[in-house]
Design a protein around this motif. Structure first.
Motif, PDB file in Angstrom:
ATOM      1  N   ASP A  23       0.744  11.063   0.751  1.00  0.00           N
ATOM      2  CA  ASP A  23       1.337  10.621   2.022  1.00  0.00           C
ATOM      3  C   ASP A  23       1.489   9.094   2.010  1.00  0.00           C
ATOM      4  OD1 ASP A  23       1.862   9.844   4.584  1.00  0.00           O
ATOM      5  OD2 ASP A  23       0.210  10.952   5.510  1.00  0.00           O
ATOM      6  N   ARG A  24       2.697   8.607   2.253  1.00  0.00           N
ATOM      7  CA  ARG A  24       2.942   7.167   2.064  1.00  0.00           C
ATOM      8  C   ARG A  24       2.131   6.282   3.011  1.00  0.00           C
ATOM      9  NH1 ARG A  24       8.949   5.555   2.644  1.00  0.00           N
ATOM     10  NH2 ARG A  24       8.141   3.463   2.952  1.00  0.00           N
ATOM     11  N   MET A  25       1.644   6.851   4.126  1.00  0.00           N
ATOM     12  CA  MET A  25       0.870   6.045   5.071  1.00  0.00           C
ATOM     13  C   MET A  25      -0.630   6.065   4.764  1.00  0.00           C
ATOM     14  SD  MET A  25       3.125   4.737   6.768  1.00  0.00           S
ATOM     15  CE  MET A  25       2.332   3.945   8.159  1.00  0.00           C
ATOM     16  N   LEU A  26      -1.029   6.892   3.796  1.00  0.00           N
ATOM     17  CA  LEU A  26      -2.465   7.132   3.562  1.00  0.00           C
ATOM     18  C   LEU A  26      -3.264   5.841   3.366  1.00  0.00           C
ATOM     19  CD1 LEU A  26      -4.567   9.419   3.104  1.00  0.00           C
ATOM     20  CD2 LEU A  26      -4.162   9.121   0.661  1.00  0.00           C
ATOM     21  N   TYR A  27      -2.853   5.006   2.424  1.00  0.00           N
ATOM     22  CA  TYR A  27      -3.660   3.806   2.115  1.00  0.00           C
ATOM     23  C   TYR A  27      -3.441   2.724   3.164  1.00  0.00           C
ATOM     24  CZ  TYR A  27      -3.979   6.312  -2.252  1.00  0.00           C
ATOM     25  OH  TYR A  27      -4.187   7.288  -3.184  1.00  0.00           O
ATOM     26  N   ARG A  28      -2.249   2.694   3.714  1.00  0.00           N
ATOM     27  CA  ARG A  28      -1.992   1.711   4.764  1.00  0.00           C
ATOM     28  C   ARG A  28      -2.978   1.931   5.916  1.00  0.00           C
ATOM     29  NH1 ARG A  28       3.787  -0.248   7.013  1.00  0.00           N
ATOM     30  NH2 ARG A  28       2.876  -1.253   8.800  1.00  0.00           N
ATOM     31  N   MET A  63       0.836  -1.196   0.000  1.00  0.00           N
ATOM     32  CA  MET A  63       0.000   0.000   0.000  1.00  0.00           C
ATOM     33  C   MET A  63       0.877   1.256   0.000  1.00  0.00           C
ATOM     34  SD  MET A  63      -2.716  -1.615  -0.204  1.00  0.00           S
ATOM     35  CE  MET A  63      -3.792  -0.299  -0.629  1.00  0.00           C
ATOM     36  N   GLU A  64       2.004   1.138   0.709  1.00  0.00           N
ATOM     37  CA  GLU A  64       2.907   2.301   0.752  1.00  0.00           C
ATOM     38  C   GLU A  64       3.492   2.595  -0.634  1.00  0.00           C
ATOM     39  OE1 GLU A  64       5.684   2.567   4.152  1.00  0.00           O
ATOM     40  OE2 GLU A  64       4.413   1.010   5.036  1.00  0.00           O
ATOM     41  N   LEU A  65       3.813   1.532  -1.377  1.00  0.00           N
ATOM     42  CA  LEU A  65       4.377   1.748  -2.721  1.00  0.00           C
ATOM     43  C   LEU A  65       3.371   2.436  -3.637  1.00  0.00           C
ATOM     44  CD1 LEU A  65       6.303  -1.598  -3.358  1.00  0.00           C
ATOM     45  CD2 LEU A  65       7.261   0.664  -2.886  1.00  0.00           C
ATOM     46  N   LEU A  66       2.096   2.037  -3.495  1.00  0.00           N
ATOM     47  CA  LEU A  66       1.062   2.675  -4.325  1.00  0.00           C
ATOM     48  C   LEU A  66       0.965   4.162  -3.982  1.00  0.00           C
ATOM     49  CD1 LEU A  66      -1.771  -0.007  -4.288  1.00  0.00           C
ATOM     50  CD2 LEU A  66      -0.425   0.729  -6.247  1.00  0.00           C
ATOM     51  N   ALA A  67       1.050   4.464  -2.685  1.00  0.00           N
ATOM     52  CA  ALA A  67       0.961   5.867  -2.249  1.00  0.00           C
ATOM     53  C   ALA A  67       2.160   6.659  -2.782  1.00  0.00           C
ATOM     54  CB  ALA A  67       0.904   5.937  -0.723  1.00  0.00           C
ATOM     55  N   ILE A  68       3.345   6.058  -2.695  1.00  0.00           N
ATOM     56  CA  ILE A  68       4.551   6.757  -3.185  1.00  0.00           C
ATOM     57  C   ILE A  68       4.409   7.016  -4.689  1.00  0.00           C
ATOM     58  CG2 ILE A  68       7.045   6.478  -3.599  1.00  0.00           C
ATOM     59  CD1 ILE A  68       7.068   4.848  -0.916  1.00  0.00           C
ATOM     60  N   GLY A  69       3.916   6.002  -5.421  1.00  0.00           N
ATOM     61  CA  GLY A  69       3.738   6.138  -6.871  1.00  0.00           C
ATOM     62  C   GLY A  69       2.800   7.286  -7.232  1.00  0.00           C
ATOM     63  N   LEU A  70       1.826   7.549  -6.364  1.00  0.00           N
ATOM     64  CA  LEU A  70       0.858   8.613  -6.649  1.00  0.00           C
ATOM     65  C   LEU A  70       1.284   9.961  -6.054  1.00  0.00           C
ATOM     66  CD1 LEU A  70      -2.444   6.624  -6.005  1.00  0.00           C
ATOM     67  CD2 LEU A  70      -1.745   7.624  -8.189  1.00  0.00           C
ATOM     68  N   GLY A  71       2.359   9.943  -5.274  1.00  0.00           N
ATOM     69  CA  GLY A  71       2.844  11.190  -4.671  1.00  0.00           C
ATOM     70  C   GLY A  71       1.980  11.674  -3.521  1.00  0.00           C
TER      71      GLY A  71
END
Ligand code: AKG
Ligand code: FE2
Length: 188
Positions: free
Chosen positions: A11-16, A1-9
Protein backbone atom coordinates in the motif's frame (compact mmCIF):
# COMPACT_ATOMS: atom_id res chain seq x y z
CA UNK A 1 8.26 6.96 1.42
CA UNK A 2 5.55 6.42 -1.15
CA UNK A 3 8.11 5.49 -3.82
CA UNK A 4 9.64 2.89 -1.50
CA UNK A 5 6.18 1.42 -0.89
CA UNK A 6 5.40 1.32 -4.63
CA UNK A 7 8.77 -0.37 -5.28
CA UNK A 8 7.87 -3.10 -2.79
CA UNK A 9 4.31 -3.50 -4.07
CA UNK A 10 2.66 -2.63 -0.75
CA UNK A 11 0.00 0.00 0.00
CA UNK A 12 1.62 3.26 -1.13
CA UNK A 13 0.57 5.09 2.06
CA UNK A 14 1.94 2.41 4.41
CA UNK A 15 5.34 3.92 5.25
CA UNK A 16 4.16 7.48 4.96
CA UNK A 17 1.66 6.78 7.75
CA UNK A 18 4.13 4.63 9.71
CA UNK A 19 6.63 7.50 9.86
CA UNK A 20 4.10 10.26 10.50
CA UNK A 21 5.14 10.45 14.18
CA UNK A 22 8.81 9.63 13.45
CA UNK A 23 11.47 10.78 15.89
CA UNK A 24 14.20 11.84 13.54
CA UNK A 25 17.64 13.31 14.04
CA UNK A 26 19.47 15.98 12.03
CA UNK A 27 23.25 16.04 12.27
CA UNK A 28 25.93 18.24 10.76
CA UNK A 29 29.34 16.72 10.12
CA UNK A 30 32.54 18.72 9.78
CA UNK A 31 35.63 16.93 8.48
CA UNK A 32 38.76 19.06 9.00
CA UNK A 33 41.74 18.64 6.70
CA UNK A 34 44.16 15.95 7.72
CA UNK A 35 47.89 15.67 6.97
CA UNK A 36 47.69 11.90 6.68
CA UNK A 37 44.27 11.17 5.16
CA UNK A 38 45.13 7.55 4.32
CA UNK A 39 45.75 6.83 7.97
CA UNK A 40 42.54 8.45 9.26
CA UNK A 41 38.79 7.99 9.09
CA UNK A 42 36.27 10.79 8.76
CA UNK A 43 33.37 8.49 9.51
CA UNK A 44 34.43 4.84 9.61
CA UNK A 45 32.69 2.16 7.49
CA UNK A 46 29.12 1.54 8.70
CA UNK A 47 25.52 0.94 7.64
CA UNK A 48 23.07 3.47 9.05
CA UNK A 49 21.09 1.85 11.87
CA UNK A 50 17.96 3.99 11.34
CA UNK A 51 15.27 3.57 8.65
CA UNK A 52 16.16 6.09 5.95
CA UNK A 53 18.92 8.68 5.66
CA UNK A 54 18.85 11.83 3.56
CA UNK A 55 22.30 13.33 3.13
CA UNK A 56 23.44 16.60 1.64
CA UNK A 57 27.17 16.90 1.01
CA UNK A 58 29.10 19.96 -0.10
CA UNK A 59 31.17 19.87 -3.30
CA UNK A 60 34.44 18.67 -1.70
CA UNK A 61 33.62 14.94 -1.94
CA UNK A 62 34.51 12.21 0.53
CA UNK A 63 31.50 9.89 0.73
CA UNK A 64 32.33 6.33 -0.44
CA UNK A 65 30.06 3.30 -0.95
CA UNK A 66 31.23 -0.31 -0.72
CA UNK A 67 29.82 -2.19 -3.71
CA UNK A 68 31.18 -5.37 -5.37
CA UNK A 69 34.05 -5.54 -2.89
CA UNK A 70 35.34 -2.08 -3.77
CA UNK A 71 34.97 1.45 -2.45
CA UNK A 72 33.30 3.81 -4.95
CA UNK A 73 33.24 7.61 -4.67
CA UNK A 74 29.84 9.30 -4.53
CA UNK A 75 30.57 12.31 -6.70
CA UNK A 76 28.87 15.41 -5.29
CA UNK A 77 26.23 16.87 -7.63
CA UNK A 78 25.14 20.44 -6.82
CA UNK A 79 21.63 20.42 -5.33
CA UNK A 80 21.41 16.60 -5.21
CA UNK A 81 20.61 14.61 -2.06
CA UNK A 82 21.89 11.11 -1.29
CA UNK A 83 19.18 8.76 0.00
CA UNK A 84 20.41 5.76 1.98
CA UNK A 85 18.35 2.79 3.14
CA UNK A 86 19.12 2.07 6.79
CA UNK A 87 19.01 -1.21 8.72
CA UNK A 88 15.52 -0.68 10.18
CA UNK A 89 14.06 -0.39 6.70
CA UNK A 90 16.24 -3.09 5.16
CA UNK A 91 16.21 -5.79 7.81
CA UNK A 92 12.81 -5.26 9.38
CA UNK A 93 10.31 -3.21 7.35
CA UNK A 94 11.21 -4.64 3.93
CA UNK A 95 12.02 -8.06 5.41
CA UNK A 96 15.46 -8.10 3.80
CA UNK A 97 14.25 -7.19 0.29
CA UNK A 98 16.06 -3.84 0.41
CA UNK A 99 19.65 -3.80 1.65
CA UNK A 100 21.42 -1.16 3.67
CA UNK A 101 24.66 -0.02 2.12
CA UNK A 102 28.10 0.01 3.74
CA UNK A 103 29.56 3.52 3.45
CA UNK A 104 32.20 5.78 4.94
CA UNK A 105 33.41 9.38 4.74
CA UNK A 106 37.09 9.99 4.05
CA UNK A 107 39.11 13.12 4.75
CA UNK A 108 41.65 14.90 2.57
CA UNK A 109 44.73 17.06 3.13
CA UNK A 110 43.63 20.28 1.39
CA UNK A 111 39.94 21.11 2.01
CA UNK A 112 37.63 20.70 4.95
CA UNK A 113 34.29 19.11 4.16
CA UNK A 114 30.76 19.44 5.53
CA UNK A 115 27.68 17.25 5.28
CA UNK A 116 24.17 17.60 6.65
CA UNK A 117 22.39 14.36 7.46
CA UNK A 118 18.74 13.64 8.31
CA UNK A 119 18.21 10.24 9.97
CA UNK A 120 14.62 9.09 9.88
CA UNK A 121 13.74 6.80 12.81
CA UNK A 122 10.41 5.34 13.92
CA UNK A 123 9.06 6.38 17.32
CA UNK A 124 10.89 4.31 19.97
CA UNK A 125 7.84 2.29 21.08
CA UNK A 126 6.66 1.59 17.54
CA UNK A 127 6.44 -2.06 16.56
CA UNK A 128 8.72 -2.57 13.56
CA UNK A 129 7.47 -5.37 11.31
CA UNK A 130 7.20 -6.06 7.60
CA UNK A 131 3.92 -5.74 5.68
CA UNK A 132 2.19 -9.10 5.41
CA UNK A 133 2.73 -9.16 1.63
CA UNK A 134 6.49 -9.22 2.27
CA UNK A 135 6.47 -12.25 4.55
CA UNK A 136 7.19 -15.42 2.63
CA UNK A 137 6.04 -18.52 4.48
CA UNK A 138 7.27 -21.30 2.20
CA UNK A 139 9.91 -23.65 3.57
CA UNK A 140 13.34 -22.11 4.02
CA UNK A 141 12.07 -18.58 3.43
CA UNK A 142 12.88 -15.76 5.75
CA UNK A 143 10.45 -15.40 8.62
CA UNK A 144 9.34 -11.99 9.72
CA UNK A 145 10.03 -10.66 13.18
CA UNK A 146 8.41 -8.09 15.39
CA UNK A 147 10.49 -5.84 17.54
CA UNK A 148 10.02 -2.33 18.82
CA UNK A 149 12.43 0.29 17.52
CA UNK A 150 13.41 1.08 21.13
CA UNK A 151 14.39 -2.57 21.59
CA UNK A 152 16.57 -2.43 18.46
CA UNK A 153 18.37 0.59 19.93
CA UNK A 154 18.75 -1.13 23.31
CA UNK A 155 20.15 -4.27 21.67
CA UNK A 156 22.63 -2.15 19.71
CA UNK A 157 23.65 -0.33 22.87
CA UNK A 158 24.27 -3.60 24.70
CA UNK A 159 26.37 -4.77 21.73
CA UNK A 160 28.34 -1.51 21.77
CA UNK A 161 28.99 -1.68 25.52
CA UNK A 162 30.16 -5.29 25.31
CA UNK A 163 32.38 -4.56 22.31
CA UNK A 164 33.90 -1.48 23.94
CA UNK A 165 34.74 -3.54 27.04
CA UNK A 166 36.30 -6.27 24.91
CA UNK A 167 38.21 -4.00 22.56
CA UNK A 168 39.57 -1.70 25.23
CA UNK A 169 41.20 -4.81 26.71
CA UNK A 170 42.56 -6.18 23.42
CA UNK A 171 43.51 -3.11 21.35
CA UNK A 172 47.21 -2.30 21.93
CA UNK A 173 46.77 1.30 20.78
CA UNK A 174 43.53 1.81 22.69
CA UNK A 175 41.79 2.84 19.44
CA UNK A 176 39.47 0.76 17.29
CA UNK A 177 36.90 0.93 14.55
CA UNK A 178 33.39 -0.06 15.52
CA UNK A 179 30.87 -1.50 13.05
CA UNK A 180 27.53 -2.23 14.67
CA UNK A 181 25.13 -4.52 12.83
CA UNK A 182 21.50 -4.67 13.91
CA UNK A 183 20.99 -8.05 15.64
CA UNK A 184 19.61 -10.87 13.49
CA UNK A 185 15.89 -11.55 13.86
CA UNK A 186 14.96 -14.46 16.12
CA UNK A 187 13.67 -17.60 14.34
CA UNK A 188 10.17 -17.39 15.76
O1 AKG B 1 29.42 12.76 5.82
C1 AKG B 1 29.12 11.86 5.06
O2 AKG B 1 29.22 11.92 3.83
C2 AKG B 1 28.59 10.56 5.61
C3 AKG B 1 28.10 10.67 7.02
C4 AKG B 1 27.46 9.42 7.48
O3 AKG B 1 27.54 8.40 6.88
C5 AKG B 1 26.68 9.46 8.71
O4 AKG B 1 26.68 10.52 9.39
O5 AKG B 1 26.04 8.43 9.02
FE1 FE2 C 1 26.06 6.95 7.55
Amino acid sequence: MELLAIGLGVDRMLYREFFEDAVSIMRTNLYPTCQEPNRSHGTGPHCDPNALTILHQDLVGGLDLFVDNKWHKVRPIPGALVINIGDVFANALSNGIYRSCLHRAVVNSHKERRSLVFFMCPRADKLVKPAKELVRTSEGAQESFWISHGQICLNSLKTITELMKLLSKTSPTGSFLLIIPIPNPPNN
